[in-house]
Write a protein that holds these residues in place. Structure first.
Motif, PDB file in Angstrom:
ATOM      1  N   UNK A  57       0.831  -1.199   0.000  1.00 28.12           N
ATOM      2  CA  UNK A  57       0.000   0.000   0.000  1.00 28.12           C
ATOM      3  C   UNK A  57       0.868   1.251   0.000  1.00 28.12           C
ATOM      4  N   UNK A  58       0.494   2.216  -0.861  1.00 29.91           N
ATOM      5  CA  UNK A  58       1.174   3.519  -0.907  1.00 29.91           C
ATOM      6  C   UNK A  58       0.263   4.513  -1.610  1.00 29.91           C
ATOM      7  N   UNK A  59       0.571   5.794  -1.504  1.00 26.42           N
ATOM      8  CA  UNK A  59      -0.191   6.778  -2.257  1.00 26.42           C
ATOM      9  C   UNK A  59       0.106   6.669  -3.752  1.00 26.42           C
ATOM     10  N   UNK A  60       1.372   6.390  -4.101  1.00 30.34           N
ATOM     11  CA  UNK A  60       1.795   6.210  -5.484  1.00 30.34           C
ATOM     12  C   UNK A  60       2.470   4.852  -5.597  1.00 30.34           C
ATOM     13  N   UNK A  61       2.081   4.048  -6.565  1.00 32.83           N
ATOM     14  CA  UNK A  61       2.772   2.784  -6.801  1.00 32.83           C
ATOM     15  C   UNK A  61       2.728   1.839  -5.628  1.00 32.83           C
ATOM     16  N   UNK A  62       1.615   1.169  -5.437  1.00 35.86           N
ATOM     17  CA  UNK A  62       1.524   0.214  -4.335  1.00 35.86           C
ATOM     18  C   UNK A  62       2.630  -0.825  -4.381  1.00 35.86           C
ATOM     19  N   UNK A  63       2.906  -1.374  -5.582  1.00 40.12           N
ATOM     20  CA  UNK A  63       3.977  -2.360  -5.725  1.00 40.12           C
ATOM     21  C   UNK A  63       5.341  -1.716  -5.881  1.00 40.12           C
ATOM     22  N   UNK A  64       5.499  -0.884  -6.938  1.00 38.90           N
ATOM     23  CA  UNK A  64       6.782  -0.227  -7.239  1.00 38.90           C
ATOM     24  C   UNK A  64       6.510   1.212  -7.669  1.00 38.90           C
ATOM     25  N   UNK A  65       7.308   2.150  -7.189  1.00 35.73           N
ATOM     26  CA  UNK A  65       7.228   3.554  -7.620  1.00 35.73           C
ATOM     27  C   UNK A  65       8.594   3.985  -8.125  1.00 35.73           C
ATOM     28  N   UNK A  66       8.658   4.390  -9.398  1.00 34.25           N
ATOM     29  CA  UNK A  66       9.889   4.912 -10.001  1.00 34.25           C
ATOM     30  C   UNK A  66       9.740   6.411 -10.170  1.00 34.25           C
ATOM     31  N   UNK A  67      10.631   7.190  -9.586  1.00 29.03           N
ATOM     32  CA  UNK A  67      10.538   8.654  -9.641  1.00 29.03           C
ATOM     33  C   UNK A  67      11.861   9.245 -10.103  1.00 29.03           C
ATOM     34  N   UNK A  68      11.826  10.013 -11.162  1.00 32.45           N
ATOM     35  CA  UNK A  68      12.961  10.771 -11.699  1.00 32.45           C
ATOM     36  C   UNK A  68      14.086   9.896 -12.244  1.00 32.45           C
ATOM     37  N   UNK A  69      13.968   9.540 -13.514  1.00 24.57           N
ATOM     38  CA  UNK A  69      15.056   8.944 -14.300  1.00 24.57           C
ATOM     39  C   UNK A  69      15.564   7.598 -13.783  1.00 24.57           C
TER      40      UNK A  69
END
Length: 105
Positions: A57-69
Motif C-alpha cells: 500500500x502507498x499513495x503512489x505505486x503500491x507495488x513499485x514507484x519509479x521517480x525521476x530517471x
C-alpha cells in the motif's frame, strides 16, 4: 516500503523475492510512494526471478514507484496482486523520465 533506493543505486534481485504487506507511509510527497519498492534519481532495478508483490500500500505505486530517471527491468514471471496506489499505480507507478521493460511470459 520494502526497498528504498535513492540516487544512483543499482539493485539486482535474483531468485524468488516476495514483497508482502509493506506500507509506504511517509508524511510528505514523494516519500509515501512504493509500498514494495521505491526508486529515486537515476537508479537501476532489475528483477531476475519470480518476484511477487502482494498487498502493498502507498499513495503512489503500491507495488513499485519509479521517480525521476530510473529504469526497471523485469524478466521472468513476476506477479502484482492486490496492491493499492491511492492516487496512482496500484501495481507500478512510473513518472518523470523513468522507464520499464517487462519480459515475462
Amino acid at each position: 516500503g520494502g526497498i528504498y533506493a535513492n540516487v544512483g543505486c543499482v539493485i539486482e534481485l535474483k531468485g524468488a523475492n516476495d514483497f508482502f504487506s509493506n506500507i509506504a507511509n511517509g508524511s510528505i510527497y514523494p516519500y509515501n510512494g512504493g509500498g514494495g519498492m521505491y526508486a529515486h534519481g537515476g537508479c537501476t532495478l532489475t528483477l531476475n526471478g519470480e518476484s511477487t508483490f502482494m498487498n502493498n500500500v502507498a499513495l503512489f505505486g503500491g507495488g513499485i514507484y519509479l521517480r525521476e530517471s530510473n529504469s526497471l527491468h523485469i524478466s521472468r514471471n513476476s506477479s502484482f496482486v492486490k496492491n493499492v496506489g491511492k492516487w496512482a499505480g496500484g501495481g507500478i507507478c512510473i513518472s518523470e523520465n523513468s522507464f520499464a521493460t517487462i519480459d515475462g511470459r
